[in-house]
Design an enzyme around this catalytic site. Structure first.
Site, PDB file in Angstrom:
ATOM      1  N   ASP A   1       0.867  -1.187   0.000  1.00 61.58           N
ATOM      2  CA  ASP A   1       0.000   0.000   0.000  1.00 61.58           C
ATOM      3  C   ASP A   1       0.896   1.227   0.000  1.00 61.58           C
ATOM      4  O   ASP A   1       1.498   1.569   1.025  1.00 61.58           O
ATOM      5  CB  ASP A   1      -0.906  -0.018   1.238  1.00 61.58           C
ATOM      6  CG  ASP A   1      -1.666   1.286   1.431  1.00 61.58           C
ATOM      7  OD1 ASP A   1      -1.895   1.989   0.429  1.00 61.58           O
ATOM      8  OD2 ASP A   1      -2.023   1.598   2.591  1.00 61.58           O
ATOM      9  N   ALA A   2       1.006   1.885  -1.153  1.00 68.80           N
ATOM     10  CA  ALA A   2       1.886   3.052  -1.295  1.00 68.80           C
ATOM     11  C   ALA A   2       1.079   4.329  -1.126  1.00 68.80           C
ATOM     12  O   ALA A   2       0.356   4.744  -2.031  1.00 68.80           O
ATOM     13  CB  ALA A   2       2.571   3.028  -2.657  1.00 68.80           C
TER      14      ALA A   2
ATOM     15  N   ALA B   1      -6.681   4.916  -5.143  1.00 67.40           N
ATOM     16  CA  ALA B   1      -6.725   3.462  -4.979  1.00 67.40           C
ATOM     17  C   ALA B   1      -7.039   3.060  -3.550  1.00 67.40           C
ATOM     18  O   ALA B   1      -7.786   2.094  -3.312  1.00 67.40           O
ATOM     19  CB  ALA B   1      -5.386   2.859  -5.413  1.00 67.40           C
ATOM     20  N   ASP B   2      -6.486   3.782  -2.579  1.00 65.46           N
ATOM     21  CA  ASP B   2      -6.724   3.421  -1.183  1.00 65.46           C
ATOM     22  C   ASP B   2      -8.201   3.517  -0.820  1.00 65.46           C
ATOM     23  O   ASP B   2      -8.732   2.680  -0.085  1.00 65.46           O
ATOM     24  CB  ASP B   2      -5.883   4.292  -0.245  1.00 65.46           C
ATOM     25  CG  ASP B   2      -6.051   5.792  -0.499  1.00 65.46           C
ATOM     26  OD1 ASP B   2      -6.590   6.181  -1.559  1.00 65.46           O
ATOM     27  OD2 ASP B   2      -5.628   6.578   0.369  1.00 65.46           O
TER      28      ASP B   2
ATOM     29  N   THR C   1       0.132  27.516  26.578  1.00 64.15           N
ATOM     30  CA  THR C   1       0.118  27.494  25.117  1.00 64.15           C
ATOM     31  C   THR C   1       0.035  26.067  24.594  1.00 64.15           C
ATOM     32  O   THR C   1      -0.732  25.760  23.679  1.00 64.15           O
ATOM     33  CB  THR C   1       1.373  28.185  24.554  1.00 64.15           C
ATOM     34  OG1 THR C   1       1.354  29.554  24.955  1.00 64.15           O
ATOM     35  CG2 THR C   1       1.408  28.112  23.027  1.00 64.15           C
TER      36      THR C   1
END
Length: 261
Positions: free
Chosen positions: A6-7, A109-110, A188
């Site tokens: 999975d790229a 694609a994912d 903060t």
């Protein structure tokens, strides 16, 4: 054994899958310049650490949203594993589901792989929330068709933008609140944690509520991606968390292609 790749825009995930079960997974930062040889050296060592060898890999399937990374992954499969890889979305590994959107070819694609896996694992209408470089909300109808969705900046991307644009704000680690859940920050750093974390929870809850109202039928919400568990503990919008939905989609797509062949 199947090697599923999975790229993504931020990371590449390599997973060994046997009979639908993930046996091992490894993650590396995405770099389109990384060569097949570099991948091979890295993978060879990791395979050995898990008790596997290159010869155990009998097939490779690749899903990518980074076109420039594809060539070297294909070379990796051919040169070091001796197989021609399947590429998700391309023959013979076509999606096999309806992409009911204005521009089907533009869907990542994912997101399609998540749709395939989510529909196989859960019945009815679904919303799939994937925490990646972007956070995506994908709508899958009861028939398994992809209907569209939402793309929002990923939480790490939002945090990086905040720190980069404001000179006096410190870089903080992303983490879920512990103990006191007050949304009035006294320092903060506390104010930044509240703004990022609870602001993101509010965004997700608001978008999911709007999606459900528009769908107009009972909907199950599925979360996936590395940060899914970070938010699951402080919101009730998720009906299920599936850690490896994209990899599962790749394995299912490979199995379907193998049966068709």
């Amino acid at each position: 054994m199947l090697l599923a790749v999975d790229a993504g825009n931020t990371n590449l995930v390599f997973a060994l899958v046997e009979d639908g079960t993930i046996r091992a997974r490894w993650r590396i930062a995405t770099d389109a310049r990384r060569t097949a040889d570099q991948y091979a050296v890295w993978l060879h060592q990791l395979l050995a650490l898990e008790g596997y060898a290159r010869a155990d890999v009998e097939a490779v399937i690749i899903g990518t949203v980074v076109p420039r990374a594809l060539h070297n992954l294909e070379v990796l499969a051919a040169k070091y594993f001796g197989v021609t890889p399947l590429v998700a979305g391309e023959a013979p590994a076509e999606w096999g589901i309806a992409l009911d959107v204005a521009e089907p070819k533009s869907v990542g694609a994912d997101r399609v792989l998540n749709t395939i896996a989510a529909h196989a694992l859960h019945e009815g209408d679904l919303i799939v929330v994937d925490f990646g470089t972007a956070t995506t909300f994908d709508v899958v109808d009861y028939s398994g068709a992809y209907k569209g969705g939402i793309i929002a900046p990923g939480i790490n991307l939002s945090l990086d933008a905040l720190v980069t644009a404001a000179a006096r704000l410190p870089r903080i680690a992303l983490e879920a609140p512990k103990g006191n859940l007050s949304v009035i920050g006294r320092t903060t750093e506390e104010q930044m944690h509240i703004g990022i974390y609870w602001g993101y929870v509010a965004m997700m809850e608001g978008l999911v509520a709007r999606l459900k109202a528009e769908i107009g039928r009972p909907v199950k919400v599925i979360a996936t991606g590395g940060l899914a568990t970070l938010f699951d503990q402080h919101t009730n919008i998720f009906d299920a968390v599936e850690r490896d939905l994209t990899i599962q989609g790749l394995a299912m797509l490979y199995a379907r292609s193998k049966e068709a062949a």
